[in-house]
Design a protein around this motif. Structure first.
Motif, PDB file in Angstrom:
ATOM      1  N   LEU A 149      59.305  48.257  77.809  1.00 55.31           N
ATOM      2  CA  LEU A 149      57.937  48.371  77.299  1.00 55.31           C
ATOM      3  C   LEU A 149      57.676  49.781  76.783  1.00 55.31           C
ATOM      4  O   LEU A 149      57.955  50.758  77.474  1.00 55.31           O
ATOM      5  CB  LEU A 149      56.923  48.053  78.405  1.00 55.31           C
ATOM      6  N   PRO A 150      57.130  49.916  75.588  1.00 57.18           N
ATOM      7  CA  PRO A 150      56.845  51.246  75.034  1.00 57.18           C
ATOM      8  C   PRO A 150      55.953  52.093  75.948  1.00 57.18           C
ATOM      9  O   PRO A 150      56.085  53.319  75.976  1.00 57.18           O
ATOM     10  CB  PRO A 150      56.144  50.939  73.708  1.00 57.18           C
ATOM     11  N   SER A 151      55.075  51.450  76.713  1.00 59.10           N
ATOM     12  CA  SER A 151      54.178  52.202  77.600  1.00 59.10           C
ATOM     13  C   SER A 151      54.934  52.869  78.754  1.00 59.10           C
ATOM     14  O   SER A 151      54.392  53.742  79.423  1.00 59.10           O
ATOM     15  CB  SER A 151      53.103  51.276  78.174  1.00 59.10           C
ATOM     16  N   ARG A 152      56.173  52.474  78.996  1.00 61.33           N
ATOM     17  CA  ARG A 152      56.958  53.050  80.103  1.00 61.33           C
ATOM     18  C   ARG A 152      57.921  54.135  79.636  1.00 61.33           C
ATOM     19  O   ARG A 152      58.559  54.783  80.450  1.00 61.33           O
ATOM     20  CB  ARG A 152      57.723  51.939  80.808  1.00 61.33           C
ATOM     21  N   LEU A 153      58.034  54.304  78.329  1.00 58.40           N
ATOM     22  CA  LEU A 153      59.003  55.257  77.789  1.00 58.40           C
ATOM     23  C   LEU A 153      58.335  56.461  77.168  1.00 58.40           C
ATOM     24  O   LEU A 153      57.254  56.339  76.611  1.00 58.40           O
ATOM     25  CB  LEU A 153      59.879  54.555  76.754  1.00 58.40           C
ATOM     26  N   PRO A 154      58.938  57.631  77.268  1.00 52.49           N
ATOM     27  CA  PRO A 154      60.252  57.863  77.842  1.00 52.49           C
ATOM     28  C   PRO A 154      60.199  57.905  79.369  1.00 52.49           C
ATOM     29  O   PRO A 154      59.179  58.217  79.963  1.00 52.49           O
ATOM     30  CB  PRO A 154      60.651  59.223  77.283  1.00 52.49           C
ATOM     31  N   ALA A 155      61.326  57.601  79.958  1.00 53.92           N
ATOM     32  CA  ALA A 155      61.472  57.676  81.407  1.00 53.92           C
ATOM     33  C   ALA A 155      62.327  58.899  81.736  1.00 53.92           C
ATOM     34  O   ALA A 155      63.184  59.301  80.954  1.00 53.92           O
ATOM     35  CB  ALA A 155      62.133  56.412  81.936  1.00 53.92           C
TER      36      ALA A 155
END
Length: 91
Positions: free
Chosen positions: A43-49
């Motif tokens: 999911l784009p909302s979790r990146l970058p990690a």
């Protein structure tokens, strides 16, 4: 040649944690951040990690047991675990 086995924790952009297993932490982080890693981190909302914790184990079994145990913890206990292990970016 023996293979090293790792349990790792990512701190995602949406302030969640992702625990996983790998034999190559650097490659695995690149996979996650390119969107080809685990479904959770696509999911784009979790990146970058950001990889905030890595533990090395002698066997795949031990590393995946550590991953499983981490995933069962509450967020509060995950943070306590990470701080105890020296992670500084775990809120």
């Amino acid at each position: 040649m023996e293979t090293d086995h790792y349990f790792y924790v990512l701190h995602c952009k949406d302030d969640t944690f992702y625990g996983g297993y790998t034999t190559d932490p650097e490659r695995r982080l690149k996979e996650h951040n390119s969107g080809t890693g685990a479904k959770y981190t696509r999911l784009p909302s979790r990146l970058p990690a950001k990889m905030i914790h890595i533990e090395k184990f002698r066997s795949r079994s031990d590393a995946t047991k550590a991953e499983y145990a981490f995933k069962k913890l509450t967020r509060k206990h995950k943070i306590a675990y990470l701080k105890e292990k020296g992670a500084t970016e775990c809120n």
